[in-house]
Design an enzyme around this catalytic site. Structure first.
Site, PDB file in Angstrom:
ATOM      1  N   ASP A 169       0.847  -1.196   0.000  1.00 21.56           N
ATOM      2  CA  ASP A 169       0.000   0.000   0.000  1.00 21.56           C
ATOM      3  C   ASP A 169       0.880   1.243   0.000  1.00 21.56           C
ATOM      4  O   ASP A 169       1.937   1.276   0.651  1.00 21.56           O
ATOM      5  CB  ASP A 169      -0.919   0.012   1.225  1.00 21.56           C
ATOM      6  N   ASP A 176       1.669   7.620  15.019  1.00 24.45           N
ATOM      7  CA  ASP A 176       1.875   6.726  16.149  1.00 24.45           C
ATOM      8  C   ASP A 176       3.349   6.458  16.455  1.00 24.45           C
ATOM      9  O   ASP A 176       3.830   6.751  17.543  1.00 24.45           O
ATOM     10  CB  ASP A 176       1.107   5.411  15.943  1.00 24.45           C
ATOM     11  N   ASP A 198       0.468   5.297   0.726  1.00 22.44           N
ATOM     12  CA  ASP A 198      -0.379   6.367   1.244  1.00 22.44           C
ATOM     13  C   ASP A 198       0.266   7.719   0.985  1.00 22.44           C
ATOM     14  O   ASP A 198       1.501   7.845   0.955  1.00 22.44           O
ATOM     15  CB  ASP A 198      -0.605   6.194   2.746  1.00 22.44           C
TER      16      ASP A 198
END
Length: 457
Positions: free
Chosen positions: A63, A142, A65
């Site tokens: 993926d 995070d 992003d």
């Protein structure tokens, strides 16, 4: 999250192309299209997060992003193939056939009242749509390893919180006060374990220390979300490492409380050997690009709980066949309190368990009926796996392996030459009348009982 004294100071750093290994040729062409179009429209746009991290360690991201200063609505205006999703985090998805490029607007920690943020009394972040700058966006991510940005205008990697060095040193570190961040979103504890397992990173001491005490907070997470997290933990090619780290950090008992209790009580370690053997097989199948089944995975992870429940019920004097069904029901229902296991997986899982007792049968009709069962192959693979816990099933494995390889008429002739008793088999099977009464009274209502060490397989 409001910044605390443990929040790293923002220290912008640009790592030039000749000092890192991230290359455009390893980036999805569709992600590059999104980045260039946003830049051409006057917005800042960067490849961000896991893709940058994985490329830095030589991985191959699935993926890609994008982070930008364009709002979701502005992104949608630029791409006809865009849809806006999410309430907790408003995002833009730019769709290219089967690939989706997720585009997120820079978010801020500070809320001046102009945005959309909601925090629960216990600290959980329910909604976070307050937009900000790239520096603010980096601080609210995070882990430091996920707060890296790749800039297509000069091919540099932008680092604001020390993530570049942490990736080099294979360290997973939370940004900000760890307890506060875990209370915001308890699933971050699972993400820490999963990323450490995937990347072979060490969880930094301050990041790891609060996890065992805060593990019960996972019960506040949505069971459906925990199911998805379990699939990521165990079906991404790092199942053994994930399992061992869940044990290490006190999270296994929060996800699978009854299995964790059974493993702890199993002094011989047979149950744990079987679970680890099954997870190694799962990792190998993922590495070979072979299909993996969530039903089989959960049959494996919950097998210790099933063995213990079965022994408890039989110790109460319940007939073996009834005890098997009640144990399967009980374990499944109790697990649903934590993880939302869909019926399309829980029912095959139970069938895998319940078919185990039929492998000791040798009656002709029962043998052919079992061979024709749609779950036979999965159940047989599970039986084979049980050899890692105990060799008491070796004869059954050998018989059924040979039975699958033989033509039907040859197998029938063999069975007729060595007829078996057709009343009750070695598992203590009940006659037909008792089975009929069992179906009317089956369920998962029996209470737990104190037991000795659970069976090893």
């Amino acid at each position: 999250m409001q910044p605390t004294d443990k929040t790293p100071a923002v220290s912008p750093r640009s790592i030039p192309r000749d000092q890192h290994n991230v290359s455009r040729k390893d980036v999805s062409p569709n992600a590059l299209r999104v980045l260039y179009r946003l830049r051409e429209a006057g917005f800042g746009a960067y490849l961000v997060g896991g893709a940058v991290r994985d490329l830095l360690v030589g991985g191959h991201p699935k993926d890609f992003d994008v982070a930008t200063d364009a709002t979701p609505e502005q992104v949608k205006q630029l791409f006809r193939n865009c849809r806006l999703i999410g309430r907790r985090f408003r995002l833009a998805h730019v769709v290219f056939g089967r690939e989706i490029i997720e585009v997120a607007t820079f978010r801020s920690n500070a809320d001046d009242g102009s945005g959309d943020r909601e925090v629960h009394d216990d600290g959980r972040l329910l909604r976070d749509n307050v937009y900000g700058t790239i520096e603010e966006d980096a601080v609210r991510r995070d882990f430091t390893a996920n707060a890296l940005y790749y800039a297509i205008e000069d091919f540099s990697v932008r680092d604001y919180v020390g993530g570049f060095e942490d990736v080099r040193n294979k360290v997973l570190r939370l940004i900000g006060d760890p307890e506060t961040r875990y209370r915001e979103d308890p699933v971050r504890m699972l993400r820490a374990v999963r990323l450490a397992a995937k990347l072979d990173f060490e969880i930094e001491r301050d990041t790891a220390t609060p996890i065992p005490a805060l593990a019960p907070l996972l019960r506040e997470a949505a069971p459906a979300r925990l199911f998805e997290e379990c699939l990521k933990l165990f079906l991404s090619g790092h199942a053994v490492a994930s399992f061992e780290r869940l044990e290490q950090h006190g999270l296994l008992s929060a996800l699978f409380p009854e299995s964790a209790a059974a493993l702890k009580a199993n002094r011989s370690g047979a149950l744990r050997r079987m679970v680890l053997a099954g997870l190694r097989n799962t990792d190998q199948r993922v590495a070979n690009d072979e299909p993996v089944s969530p039903a089989f995975l959960f049959a494996l992870l919950l097998w210790p709980a099933y063995c213990r429940a079965l022994m408890q019920l039989q110790a109460q004097g319940m007939h073996a066949v009834e005890a098997e069904r009640r144990a399967a029901d009980r374990v499944t229902v109790h697990q649903l309190d934590t993880i939302a296991l869909p019926r399309r997986f829980s029912l095959p899982m139970q069938e895998i368990w319940l078919l185990q007792g039929r492998f000791s049968q040798r009656q002709r009709k029962r043998v052919f009926r079992l061979l024709a069962h749609p779950r036979f192959r999965a159940a047989f693979d599970f039986l084979t796996l049980r050899l890692s816990a105990s060799d008491e099933h070796a004869a059954d494995v050998a018989f059924w392996r040979e039975a699958q390889a033989q033509p039907g008429d040859a197998l029938a002739a063999q069975l007729e030459a060595h007829p078996a008793q057709d009343d009750a088999d070695g598992e203590g099977r009940a006659p037909r009348k008792r089975r009929r009464r069992r179906r009317n009274g089956g369920g998962a209502g029996a209470d737990h009982a104190d037991t000795q060490e659970p069976a090893g397989g």
